[in-house]
Motif scaffolding. Structure first.
Motif, mmCIF file in Angstrom:
data_model
loop_
_atom_site.group_PDB
_atom_site.id
_atom_site.type_symbol
_atom_site.label_atom_id
_atom_site.label_comp_id
_atom_site.label_asym_id
_atom_site.label_seq_id
_atom_site.Cartn_x
_atom_site.Cartn_y
_atom_site.Cartn_z
ATOM 1 N N ARG A 83 3.820 -62.291 -65.526
ATOM 2 C CA ARG A 83 4.700 -61.822 -66.604
ATOM 3 C C ARG A 83 4.554 -62.692 -67.854
ATOM 4 N NH1 ARG A 83 8.121 -62.123 -62.352
ATOM 5 N NH2 ARG A 83 9.548 -63.528 -63.455
ATOM 6 N N THR A 84 4.314 -63.989 -67.676
ATOM 7 C CA THR A 84 4.106 -64.896 -68.810
ATOM 8 C C THR A 84 2.829 -64.518 -69.556
ATOM 9 O OG1 THR A 84 5.275 -66.681 -67.685
ATOM 10 C CG2 THR A 84 3.803 -67.310 -69.473
ATOM 11 N N ALA A 125 -3.349 -59.316 -67.059
ATOM 12 C CA ALA A 125 -2.208 -59.226 -67.967
ATOM 13 C C ALA A 125 -2.547 -59.700 -69.374
ATOM 14 C CB ALA A 125 -1.030 -60.028 -67.417
ATOM 15 N N GLU A 172 -2.814 -61.998 -63.221
ATOM 16 C CA GLU A 172 -2.562 -62.821 -64.409
ATOM 17 C C GLU A 172 -3.686 -62.665 -65.433
ATOM 18 O OE1 GLU A 172 -1.810 -67.529 -65.526
ATOM 19 O OE2 GLU A 172 -1.937 -66.934 -63.434
ATOM 20 N N ASP A 174 13.821 -61.052 -69.059
ATOM 21 C CA ASP A 174 13.355 -61.840 -67.923
ATOM 22 C C ASP A 174 14.192 -63.106 -67.791
ATOM 23 O OD1 ASP A 174 10.425 -61.714 -66.320
ATOM 24 O OD2 ASP A 174 11.390 -63.682 -66.298
ATOM 25 N N VAL A 201 8.411 -67.187 -69.437
ATOM 26 C CA VAL A 201 8.147 -65.810 -69.886
ATOM 27 C C VAL A 201 8.742 -65.604 -71.277
ATOM 28 C CG1 VAL A 201 8.577 -63.358 -69.432
ATOM 29 C CG2 VAL A 201 8.041 -64.898 -67.540
ATOM 30 N N ALA A 220 4.642 -55.929 -65.917
ATOM 31 C CA ALA A 220 5.923 -56.430 -66.439
ATOM 32 C C ALA A 220 6.952 -56.577 -65.332
ATOM 33 C CB ALA A 220 6.450 -55.498 -67.525
ATOM 34 N N HIS A 221 6.765 -55.862 -64.229
ATOM 35 C CA HIS A 221 7.671 -55.943 -63.081
ATOM 36 C C HIS A 221 7.095 -56.797 -61.952
ATOM 37 C CE1 HIS A 221 9.234 -52.346 -65.127
ATOM 38 N NE2 HIS A 221 10.385 -52.771 -64.655
ATOM 39 N N ASP A 222 6.011 -57.509 -62.226
ATOM 40 C CA ASP A 222 5.332 -58.302 -61.203
ATOM 41 C C ASP A 222 6.245 -59.402 -60.659
ATOM 42 O OD1 ASP A 222 2.122 -58.612 -60.487
ATOM 43 O OD2 ASP A 222 3.275 -60.448 -60.135
ATOM 44 N N LEU A 272 10.483 -57.416 -71.225
ATOM 45 C CA LEU A 272 10.280 -58.815 -70.849
ATOM 46 C C LEU A 272 11.318 -59.737 -71.478
ATOM 47 C CD1 LEU A 272 6.389 -58.968 -70.965
ATOM 48 C CD2 LEU A 272 7.836 -59.141 -68.929
#
Length: 151
Positions: free
Chosen positions: A66-67, A44, A41, A86, A91, A58-60, A83
């Motif tokens: 992803r947020t 990211a 996180e 999602d 997100v 992005a595929h986590d 995203l």
């Protein structure tokens, strides 16, 4: 250490390393694969991620990771487009709050089934439309009436 506590912010040296501004690219690449979601996180949100690292995040499996990526203004447009699909509302809301998100993504999300996402999309589109809205035209005086001069 008790199970689960090593994943709390500040409980791991990796979290502090992930936040370090002068982190080497090879170390970033290693930390992107960390089992600790807090580390991923923090990564990211970095502005110096490579495209492959962004794609991995992005595929986590963690919505928080992803947020954080969706809110990152340095994220690549292709990652932001991904995203937009999602299924987690946080997100999508973070994505709509990101100034780097393409306007067509906000337009597409304005018809999302979740009201929180529609509200965020409407707010985003209103914010970006500010300069492109037509300016109001002053109403002319009816024919036969004169308009008094302004001082």
């Amino acid at each position: 250490m008790a199970r689960g506590f090593n994943y709390a912010p500040g409980a791991s040296d990796d979290v502090e390393q992930a936040a370090a501004p002068a982190l080497q690219r090879s170390r970033i690449a290693a930390l992107v694969q960390s089992r600790n979601a807090v580390v991923r996180e923090v990564l990211a949100a970095r502005s110096d991620l490579g495209l492959g690292q962004m794609a991995t995040l992005a595929h986590d499996r963690s919505a928080q990771v992803r947020t954080a990526l969706a809110a990152n203004p340095a994220a690549a447009p292709s990652v932001l487009e991904h995203l937009a699909g999602d299924r987690h509302v946080p997100v999508l809301v973070a994505l709509l709050g990101n100034p780097a998100t393409p306007p067509d993504v906000a337009e597409r999300l304005s018809s999302h089934r979740k009201s929180e996402v529609r509200t965020a999309a409407a707010s985003r589109m209103d914010g970006h439309a500010g300069g492109s809205r037509p300016t109001p035209i002053a109403r002319a005086a009816p024919v036969g009436e004169s308009v008094p001069p302004q001082a």
